[in-house]
Design a protein around this motif. Sequence first.
Motif, mmCIF file in Angstrom:
data_model
loop_
_atom_site.group_PDB
_atom_site.id
_atom_site.type_symbol
_atom_site.label_atom_id
_atom_site.label_comp_id
_atom_site.label_asym_id
_atom_site.label_seq_id
_atom_site.Cartn_x
_atom_site.Cartn_y
_atom_site.Cartn_z
ATOM 1 N N VAL A 170 35.796 13.764 -25.307
ATOM 2 C CA VAL A 170 36.619 13.752 -24.097
ATOM 3 C C VAL A 170 37.848 14.641 -24.279
ATOM 4 O O VAL A 170 38.283 15.320 -23.355
ATOM 5 N N LEU A 171 38.393 14.655 -25.490
ATOM 6 C CA LEU A 171 39.609 15.424 -25.752
ATOM 7 C C LEU A 171 39.358 16.909 -25.980
ATOM 8 O O LEU A 171 40.309 17.687 -26.011
ATOM 9 N N GLU A 172 38.099 17.312 -26.135
ATOM 10 C CA GLU A 172 37.782 18.722 -26.388
ATOM 11 C C GLU A 172 37.860 19.503 -25.082
ATOM 12 O O GLU A 172 37.028 19.367 -24.207
ATOM 13 N N GLN A 173 38.873 20.330 -24.971
ATOM 14 C CA GLN A 173 39.099 21.095 -23.751
ATOM 15 C C GLN A 173 38.351 22.418 -23.812
ATOM 16 O O GLN A 173 38.651 23.257 -24.652
ATOM 17 N N PRO A 174 37.377 22.622 -22.909
ATOM 18 C CA PRO A 174 36.678 23.909 -22.861
ATOM 19 C C PRO A 174 37.627 25.037 -22.464
ATOM 20 O O PRO A 174 38.632 24.824 -21.795
#
Length: 186
Positions: free
Chosen positions: A73-77
């Motif tokens: 969820v925290l991995e920002q594309p």
Amino acid sequence: MTRPRGRPTPGSGVSRDAILAAALVLLDEGGGQGLTMRALAQRLGVTAMSLYRHVGDHAGLLRMLSDRVYAAVLEQPAGEAGALAHLRGLLTRYHQAIASHPQLTLAIFATPAAFAGVTRQITEQLTALLAVMTDQPELWRDILVDHAHGAGLALVSARGDAAQAESMAARYQQALDGLLTRLTAP
């Protein structure tokens, strides 16, 4: 089933990854009531006491599970430029994580000590993003998180019906866009 007493022979123990994988399966299969240290130990063929060294108590186990499930969820594309796009992406990923393991969310609700780690980071990140957009970031965070929870948990009713699940996910996106439009309206 009887188990030998005493310490296991070196190398015969169970890994934290194996514990977390088995715990998630138990949780998905039987809900919060199905995930006990005793049931988990039985699934893994070890004693319940041997689990505590790896995960601490039940709340610690839930924290580790939530860290594992919600980490993405925290991995920002790279394509999420700007606070609004980042907010929408974060909430969409959170909704998907809830929908993939709804029993984990319910177990965290039932065990407040499990709310830590990644789940707390998600909450803090939402609050920070919303603080840039509104003078009521906590109010909007609660509205948006409750909406993600409700819509994600509702997907349980669509298990096995891909068309219904897709329709419900699309409705979540529509409602999220409506909420975000209202949030950013002058």
